[in-house]
Motif scaffolding. Structure first.
Motif, PDB file in Angstrom:
ATOM      1  N   ARG A  68       0.789  -1.232   0.000  1.00  0.00           N
ATOM      2  CA  ARG A  68       0.000   0.000   0.000  1.00  0.00           C
ATOM      3  C   ARG A  68       0.818   1.278   0.000  1.00  0.00           C
ATOM      4  NH1 ARG A  68      -3.062  -0.833  -2.426  1.00  0.00           N
ATOM      5  NH2 ARG A  68      -4.637   0.665  -1.797  1.00  0.00           N
ATOM      6  N   PHE A  69       1.017   1.810  -1.204  1.00  0.00           N
ATOM      7  CA  PHE A  69       1.609   3.135  -1.321  1.00  0.00           C
ATOM      8  C   PHE A  69       1.114   3.790  -2.608  1.00  0.00           C
ATOM      9  CE2 PHE A  69       4.752   6.334  -2.472  1.00  0.00           C
ATOM     10  CZ  PHE A  69       4.927   6.986  -1.261  1.00  0.00           C
ATOM     11  N   GLY A  70       0.720   5.041  -2.501  1.00  0.00           N
ATOM     12  CA  GLY A  70       0.303   5.821  -3.656  1.00  0.00           C
ATOM     13  C   GLY A  70       0.501   7.295  -3.370  1.00  0.00           C
ATOM     14  N   TYR A  71       0.325   8.102  -4.391  1.00  0.00           N
ATOM     15  CA  TYR A  71       0.471   9.541  -4.196  1.00  0.00           C
ATOM     16  C   TYR A  71      -0.387  10.295  -5.195  1.00  0.00           C
ATOM     17  CZ  TYR A  71       3.818   9.441  -8.147  1.00  0.00           C
ATOM     18  OH  TYR A  71       4.433   9.273  -9.369  1.00  0.00           O
ATOM     19  N   MET A  72      -0.647  11.562  -4.889  1.00  0.00           N
ATOM     20  CA  MET A  72      -1.280  12.423  -5.878  1.00  0.00           C
ATOM     21  C   MET A  72      -0.493  13.717  -5.985  1.00  0.00           C
ATOM     22  SD  MET A  72      -4.866  13.663  -4.161  1.00  0.00           S
ATOM     23  CE  MET A  72      -4.958  14.521  -2.579  1.00  0.00           C
ATOM     24  N   VAL A  73      -0.524  14.280  -7.194  1.00  0.00           N
ATOM     25  CA  VAL A  73       0.168  15.517  -7.498  1.00  0.00           C
ATOM     26  C   VAL A  73      -0.890  16.566  -7.810  1.00  0.00           C
ATOM     27  CG1 VAL A  73       2.098  16.508  -8.784  1.00  0.00           C
ATOM     28  CG2 VAL A  73       1.849  14.025  -8.655  1.00  0.00           C
ATOM     29  N   ALA A  74      -0.820  17.726  -7.147  1.00  0.00           N
ATOM     30  CA  ALA A  74      -1.837  18.755  -7.323  1.00  0.00           C
ATOM     31  C   ALA A  74      -1.273  20.112  -6.927  1.00  0.00           C
ATOM     32  CB  ALA A  74      -3.071  18.427  -6.477  1.00  0.00           C
ATOM     33  N   LEU A  75      -2.034  21.152  -7.177  1.00  0.00           N
ATOM     34  CA  LEU A  75      -1.631  22.475  -6.730  1.00  0.00           C
ATOM     35  C   LEU A  75      -1.584  22.510  -5.206  1.00  0.00           C
ATOM     36  CD1 LEU A  75      -3.780  24.747  -9.085  1.00  0.00           C
ATOM     37  CD2 LEU A  75      -1.326  24.218  -9.293  1.00  0.00           C
ATOM     38  N   PRO A  76      -0.595  23.148  -4.612  1.00  0.00           N
ATOM     39  CA  PRO A  76      -0.535  23.237  -3.140  1.00  0.00           C
ATOM     40  C   PRO A  76      -1.817  23.805  -2.538  1.00  0.00           C
ATOM     41  CG  PRO A  76       1.535  23.972  -4.106  1.00  0.00           C
ATOM     42  CD  PRO A  76       0.586  23.768  -5.252  1.00  0.00           C
ATOM     43  N   SER A  77      -2.462  24.731  -3.218  1.00  0.00           N
ATOM     44  CA  SER A  77      -3.701  25.314  -2.702  1.00  0.00           C
ATOM     45  C   SER A  77      -4.811  24.283  -2.617  1.00  0.00           C
ATOM     46  CB  SER A  77      -4.147  26.483  -3.588  1.00  0.00           C
ATOM     47  OG  SER A  77      -4.288  26.067  -4.946  1.00  0.00           O
ATOM     48  N   PHE A  78      -4.836  23.325  -3.549  1.00  0.00           N
ATOM     49  CA  PHE A  78      -5.831  22.246  -3.500  1.00  0.00           C
ATOM     50  C   PHE A  78      -5.517  21.290  -2.356  1.00  0.00           C
ATOM     51  CE2 PHE A  78      -7.456  18.058  -4.540  1.00  0.00           C
ATOM     52  CZ  PHE A  78      -8.760  18.326  -4.941  1.00  0.00           C
ATOM     53  N   LEU A  79      -4.258  20.921  -2.214  1.00  0.00           N
ATOM     54  CA  LEU A  79      -3.861  19.975  -1.170  1.00  0.00           C
ATOM     55  C   LEU A  79      -4.089  20.547   0.228  1.00  0.00           C
ATOM     56  CD1 LEU A  79      -0.545  18.515  -2.637  1.00  0.00           C
ATOM     57  CD2 LEU A  79      -2.854  17.543  -2.741  1.00  0.00           C
ATOM     58  N   LYS A  80      -4.072  21.845   0.353  1.00  0.00           N
ATOM     59  CA  LYS A  80      -4.273  22.478   1.663  1.00  0.00           C
ATOM     60  C   LYS A  80      -5.609  22.070   2.271  1.00  0.00           C
ATOM     61  CE  LYS A  80      -4.428  27.040   3.890  1.00  0.00           C
ATOM     62  NZ  LYS A  80      -4.346  28.508   3.664  1.00  0.00           N
ATOM     63  N   ASP A  81      -6.654  22.016   1.453  1.00  0.00           N
ATOM     64  CA  ASP A  81      -7.974  21.622   1.959  1.00  0.00           C
ATOM     65  C   ASP A  81      -8.015  20.143   2.331  1.00  0.00           C
ATOM     66  OD1 ASP A  81      -9.059  24.153   1.714  1.00  0.00           O
ATOM     67  OD2 ASP A  81      -9.767  23.820  -0.330  1.00  0.00           O
ATOM     68  N   ILE A  82      -7.343  19.296   1.552  1.00  0.00           N
ATOM     69  CA  ILE A  82      -7.326  17.855   1.858  1.00  0.00           C
ATOM     70  C   ILE A  82      -6.548  17.604   3.146  1.00  0.00           C
ATOM     71  CG2 ILE A  82      -6.886  15.553   0.922  1.00  0.00           C
ATOM     72  CD1 ILE A  82      -8.812  17.345  -0.716  1.00  0.00           C
ATOM     73  N   ASN A  83      -5.507  18.376   3.367  1.00  0.00           N
ATOM     74  CA  ASN A  83      -4.687  18.206   4.573  1.00  0.00           C
ATOM     75  C   ASN A  83      -5.440  18.509   5.859  1.00  0.00           C
ATOM     76  OD1 ASN A  83      -1.989  17.242   4.073  1.00  0.00           O
ATOM     77  ND2 ASN A  83      -1.657  19.090   2.849  1.00  0.00           N
ATOM     78  N   LYS A  84      -6.588  19.150   5.741  1.00  0.00           N
ATOM     79  CA  LYS A  84      -7.375  19.464   6.927  1.00  0.00           C
ATOM     80  C   LYS A  84      -7.972  18.208   7.566  1.00  0.00           C
ATOM     81  CE  LYS A  84      -8.648  24.123   5.402  1.00  0.00           C
ATOM     82  NZ  LYS A  84      -9.758  25.014   4.936  1.00  0.00           N
ATOM     83  N   ILE A  85      -8.108  17.125   6.789  1.00  0.00           N
ATOM     84  CA  ILE A  85      -8.704  15.905   7.339  1.00  0.00           C
ATOM     85  C   ILE A  85      -7.728  14.737   7.383  1.00  0.00           C
ATOM     86  CG2 ILE A  85     -10.991  16.583   6.514  1.00  0.00           C
ATOM     87  CD1 ILE A  85     -10.646  14.155   4.500  1.00  0.00           C
TER      88      ILE A  85
END
Length: 396
Positions: free
Chosen positions: A266-283
């Motif tokens: 189990r390992f994966g990743y996603m690449v996105a704008l830092p501004s988008f990832l900021k909201d995901i990092n909240k949870i």
């Protein structure tokens, strides 16, 4: 293969199935895996307006499986280098991954041509799909995707309140990008693209998808699931990561479960704008849930070019063998750019599953527009010979 898609009957069958749902033992995995799946009046799993899936209770517990060809796993991995890395790292199992995780993220960032703040890692890419769905749809909205498609994100989005706009694939089973773009409205919060697509194995052309993502991401985020892209031998495609340099709101997910042979680690990743990832990092705490042994295995797998090339070559050769024999038996398969093949069958789906399981072979079976299909994962050459031999007895 060209398959005529009747959109009017598709919508009608979807509404009828929803009206007759009952509850079944859950078969899903992920954030909402504890919830029961829904069955239509014919006791098939309701996947989408277009797709129903047959199942046999206890599939994963069946004894004497000689060819597990149902989960799109890499039959050759994890590579020896990753196995050694796991063994060597176990003695540090009392420590958090820490520095090793940061070093792995930096290596991935360099590979993708982005800075580390464009990355989020997780125990598998499905985990990331689900987290994105939770954050974006907890207050409703709709998600646009192809039908058929990989359902992990769709199911979680629906579970937290999203409406799904399912757009049937084109006659060659690629994404109908024109129809998907037209489906975007003021309530759309995400467009989801799986390319190469699961369960069809088909590809959407790289430049067409690049143009689509560039335009549509100006309106809403576009999530591109590239789980199988490294297995797309001979495909006219490309990764969508390049759009991030243009500040496009595109999210790209990759996994180590396929080409790297790490489905169980189990390992994966996603690449996105830092501004988008900021909201995901909240949870989420990002890679904090990934164990140090997995980090070690992922690092070794990523650097093992020889293993990846071997997997690509062996997968392609076994697939060509399957193509040849399906054609001999009169089956018209969908050309696949993945490690599985989808083709229509002449017997009912549950009957196929039962007969295959009796021979120790696990596959998947769907009804697409009420016609039975088999999806078989590409295993070793010996496993494919076992599958072909079993299929021949059912076609005689």
């Amino acid at each position: 293969m060209n398959q005529k898609i009747d959109r009017r009957n598709l919508l009608k069958s979807g509404l009828m199935a929803i009206g007759g749902m009952t509850l079944a033992p859950h078969l899903s995995m992920g954030a909402f895996g504890s919830q029961p799946m829904s069955l239509d009046p014919e006791n098939r799993i309701f996947r989408s307006p277009m797709v129903r899936e047959h199942y046999l209770p206890g599939d994963f517990k069946a004894p004497k499986i000689v060819a597990r060809l149902s989960s799109n796993e890499n039959p050759y991995g994890p590579p020896a280098s990753a196995q050694k890395a796991v063994v060597d790292s176990v003695k540090f199992g009392n420590r958090y991954a820490g520095r090793d995780m940061f070093e792995l993220i930096e290596k991935i960032a360099k590979k993708e041509g982005v800075t580390a703040d464009h990355l989020m890692v997780a125990p598998g890419s499905s985990d990331l799909l689900e987290k994105v769905a939770i954050v974006l749809f907890m207050n409703g909205g709709n998600i646009v995707s192809a039908d058929p498609c990989y359902m992990s994100m769709i199911r979680v989005a629906e579970s937290v309140g999203a409406k799904w706009k399912a757009i049937p694939c084109t006659t060659d089973w690629s994404h109908d990008l024109k129809a998907m773009e037209a489906a975007v409205d003021k309530d759309t919060k995400l467009v989801y693209v799986c390319n190469p697509n699961n369960p069809t194995g088909a590809i959407t052309k790289g430049q067409d998808l690049l143009d689509f993502c560039s335009r549509v991401s100006e309106k809403v985020p576009v999530f591109v699931d590239e789980a199988y892209i490294e297995l797309a031998v001979g495909a006219d495609t490309q990764s969508m990561v390049s759009l991030l340099s243009q500040k496009k709101n595109v999210i790209v997910a990759r996994t180590f479960s396929k080409i790297m042979g790490m489905a169980g680690l189990r390992f994966g990743y996603m690449v996105a704008l830092p501004s988008f990832l900021k909201d995901i990092n909240k949870i989420t705490r990002g890679g904090f849930s990934i164990c140090s042994t997995t980090v070690a295995a992922a690092t070794a797998s990523m650097e093992d070019d020889g293993f990846q090339e071997m997997t690509r070559k062996q997968n392609h050769q076994a697939k060509l063998y399957l193509y040849e024999n399906l054609s001999k038996m009169g089956y018209k398969y969908i050309p696949s750019y993945t490690n599985f093949v989808l083709f229509p069958i002449s017997i009912q789906g549950k009957e196929l599953l039962s007969k295959m399981m009796a021979k120790g072979i696990s596959v998947r079976s769907f009804d697409i527009q009420n016609k039975p299909w088999c999806r078989v994962s590409i295993g070793t050459m010996d496993e494919m010979k076992t599958f072909v031999g079993a299929l021949e007895t059912m076609s005689a």
